[in-house]
Design a protein around this motif. Structure first.
Motif, PDB file in Angstrom:
ATOM      1  N   SER A   1      35.661  33.373  42.226  1.00  0.00           N
ATOM      2  CA  SER A   1      34.400  33.038  42.913  1.00  0.00           C
ATOM      3  C   SER A   1      33.193  33.301  42.012  1.00  0.00           C
ATOM      4  O   SER A   1      32.158  32.674  42.173  1.00  0.00           O
ATOM      5  CB  SER A   1      34.275  33.811  44.227  1.00  0.00           C
ATOM      6  N   GLU A   2      33.345  34.203  41.055  1.00  0.00           N
ATOM      7  CA  GLU A   2      32.251  34.515  40.128  1.00  0.00           C
ATOM      8  C   GLU A   2      32.223  33.594  38.915  1.00  0.00           C
ATOM      9  O   GLU A   2      31.166  33.368  38.338  1.00  0.00           O
ATOM     10  CB  GLU A   2      32.378  35.963  39.657  1.00  0.00           C
ATOM     11  N   THR A   3      33.383  33.075  38.515  1.00  0.00           N
ATOM     12  CA  THR A   3      33.440  32.298  37.272  1.00  0.00           C
ATOM     13  C   THR A   3      33.467  30.790  37.487  1.00  0.00           C
ATOM     14  O   THR A   3      33.103  30.044  36.586  1.00  0.00           O
ATOM     15  CB  THR A   3      34.683  32.686  36.433  1.00  0.00           C
ATOM     16  N   ALA A   4      33.900  30.337  38.655  1.00  0.00           N
ATOM     17  CA  ALA A   4      34.022  28.899  38.899  1.00  0.00           C
ATOM     18  C   ALA A   4      32.652  28.245  38.993  1.00  0.00           C
ATOM     19  O   ALA A   4      31.675  28.873  39.416  1.00  0.00           O
ATOM     20  CB  ALA A   4      34.819  28.650  40.178  1.00  0.00           C
ATOM     21  N   GLU A   5      32.602  26.990  38.597  1.00  0.00           N
ATOM     22  CA  GLU A   5      31.368  26.213  38.701  1.00  0.00           C
ATOM     23  C   GLU A   5      31.491  25.111  39.741  1.00  0.00           C
ATOM     24  O   GLU A   5      30.504  24.691  40.323  1.00  0.00           O
ATOM     25  CB  GLU A   5      31.011  25.616  37.337  1.00  0.00           C
ATOM     26  N   ASP A   6      32.696  24.647  39.982  1.00  0.00           N
ATOM     27  CA  ASP A   6      32.961  23.596  40.954  1.00  0.00           C
ATOM     28  C   ASP A   6      32.818  24.165  42.366  1.00  0.00           C
ATOM     29  O   ASP A   6      33.433  25.179  42.696  1.00  0.00           O
ATOM     30  CB  ASP A   6      34.375  23.047  40.733  1.00  0.00           C
ATOM     31  N   GLN A   7      32.019  23.512  43.221  1.00  0.00           N
ATOM     32  CA  GLN A   7      31.768  24.009  44.573  1.00  0.00           C
ATOM     33  C   GLN A   7      33.047  24.110  45.403  1.00  0.00           C
ATOM     34  O   GLN A   7      33.217  25.037  46.184  1.00  0.00           O
ATOM     35  CB  GLN A   7      30.752  23.114  45.293  1.00  0.00           C
TER      36      GLN A   7
ATOM     37  N   MET B   1      36.074  24.706  44.290  1.00  0.00           N
ATOM     38  CA  MET B   1      36.842  25.845  43.801  1.00  0.00           C
ATOM     39  C   MET B   1      36.187  27.154  44.245  1.00  0.00           C
ATOM     40  O   MET B   1      36.880  28.100  44.622  1.00  0.00           O
ATOM     41  CB  MET B   1      36.972  25.793  42.280  1.00  0.00           C
ATOM     42  N   ILE B   2      34.865  27.198  44.226  1.00  0.00           N
ATOM     43  CA  ILE B   2      34.147  28.399  44.688  1.00  0.00           C
ATOM     44  C   ILE B   2      34.451  28.641  46.156  1.00  0.00           C
ATOM     45  O   ILE B   2      34.736  29.768  46.571  1.00  0.00           O
ATOM     46  CB  ILE B   2      32.629  28.254  44.455  1.00  0.00           C
ATOM     47  N   LEU B   3      34.421  27.595  46.942  1.00  0.00           N
ATOM     48  CA  LEU B   3      34.688  27.709  48.376  1.00  0.00           C
ATOM     49  C   LEU B   3      36.113  28.200  48.627  1.00  0.00           C
ATOM     50  O   LEU B   3      36.335  29.100  49.440  1.00  0.00           O
ATOM     51  CB  LEU B   3      34.447  26.373  49.073  1.00  0.00           C
ATOM     52  N   GLU B   4      37.086  27.630  47.914  1.00  0.00           N
ATOM     53  CA  GLU B   4      38.466  28.095  48.075  1.00  0.00           C
ATOM     54  C   GLU B   4      38.600  29.554  47.646  1.00  0.00           C
ATOM     55  O   GLU B   4      39.310  30.331  48.280  1.00  0.00           O
ATOM     56  CB  GLU B   4      39.446  27.234  47.272  1.00  0.00           C
ATOM     57  N   ALA B   5      37.904  29.921  46.570  1.00  0.00           N
ATOM     58  CA  ALA B   5      37.964  31.303  46.092  1.00  0.00           C
ATOM     59  C   ALA B   5      37.384  32.271  47.122  1.00  0.00           C
ATOM     60  O   ALA B   5      37.975  33.320  47.404  1.00  0.00           O
ATOM     61  CB  ALA B   5      37.226  31.430  44.764  1.00  0.00           C
ATOM     62  N   LEU B   6      36.243  31.939  47.696  1.00  0.00           N
ATOM     63  CA  LEU B   6      35.620  32.807  48.696  1.00  0.00           C
ATOM     64  C   LEU B   6      36.491  32.909  49.946  1.00  0.00           C
ATOM     65  O   LEU B   6      36.669  33.993  50.506  1.00  0.00           O
ATOM     66  CB  LEU B   6      34.229  32.296  49.060  1.00  0.00           C
ATOM     67  N   ASP B   7      37.039  31.773  50.375  1.00  0.00           N
ATOM     68  CA  ASP B   7      37.909  31.763  51.547  1.00  0.00           C
ATOM     69  C   ASP B   7      39.166  32.596  51.280  1.00  0.00           C
ATOM     70  O   ASP B   7      39.575  33.407  52.123  1.00  0.00           O
ATOM     71  CB  ASP B   7      38.281  30.322  51.904  1.00  0.00           C
TER      72      ASP B   7
END
Length: 176
Positions: A73-79, A81-87
């Motif tokens: 969630s800290e390193t991804a730039e793709d929204q 991927m960020i959303l999947e990481a946070l979830d």
């Protein structure tokens, strides 16, 4: 093996992880994902973090999956991927009985417009459970009401029960 610090070490790790993944050799796959992850940030870091997090979660290693998802969630730039990481980080924290950390990730999910109704509902549900645990009942009710608006699933039923239970405990029998 002959050139452990060769120029193609990173690429080799990536290809090896993919080969072992196709063979369903989870142990070796994770071994090479971890080798990629510990190297300085590179073109394979995020995909290795994502796949390692998914494997760890599926194997019920929620501590590790939470670490991988949080880092992603800290390193991804793709929204997406960020959303999947946070979830994933939120769900891993829930499975680790860490409501405070889950609530933190839930708050971040609610700030992302692309979050699905189901992701938003679960985030509100986690926030409601956190407020309930902290005896902040009005805030808990507000979060559970948001869940009810967004979800017709199992958590949608549980949030209705939670609101009824809070009102019952407050002796608001008509609302209950």
């Amino acid at each position: 093996k002959r050139f452990p610090n060769g120029g193609y070490k990173l690429t080799s790790y990536h290809y090896l992880s993919e080969c072992y993944a196709k063979q369903n050799n989870t142990e070796q796959t994770m071994n090479y994902y971890e080798k990629i992850i510990v190297l300085p940030d590179n073109q394979y870091t995020n995909i290795a973090l994502l796949k390692a997090a998914r494997i760890s979660f599926d194997n019920k290693n929620f501590k590790k999956s939470g670490e991988y998802y949080a880092l992603l969630s800290e390193t991804a730039e793709d929204q997406g991927m960020i959303l999947e990481a946070l979830d994933g980080a939120m769900r891993s924290a829930v499975m680790n009985d860490n409501l405070a950390q889950a609530e933190q990730f839930a708050g971040e999910i609610l700030l992302i417009e692309r979050a699905s109704d189901q992701q938003k509902a679960y985030a509100h549900f986690i926030r409601g459970k956190t407020y309930l645990a902290n005896n902040s009942l009005d805030n808990a009710i507000n979060e559970f009401i948001q869940v009810d608006k967004l979800s017709q699933s199992e958590i949608g039923a549980e949030d209705i029960f939670q609101v009824a239970q809070i009102n019952f405990n407050r002796n608001k029998l008509d609302e209950s």
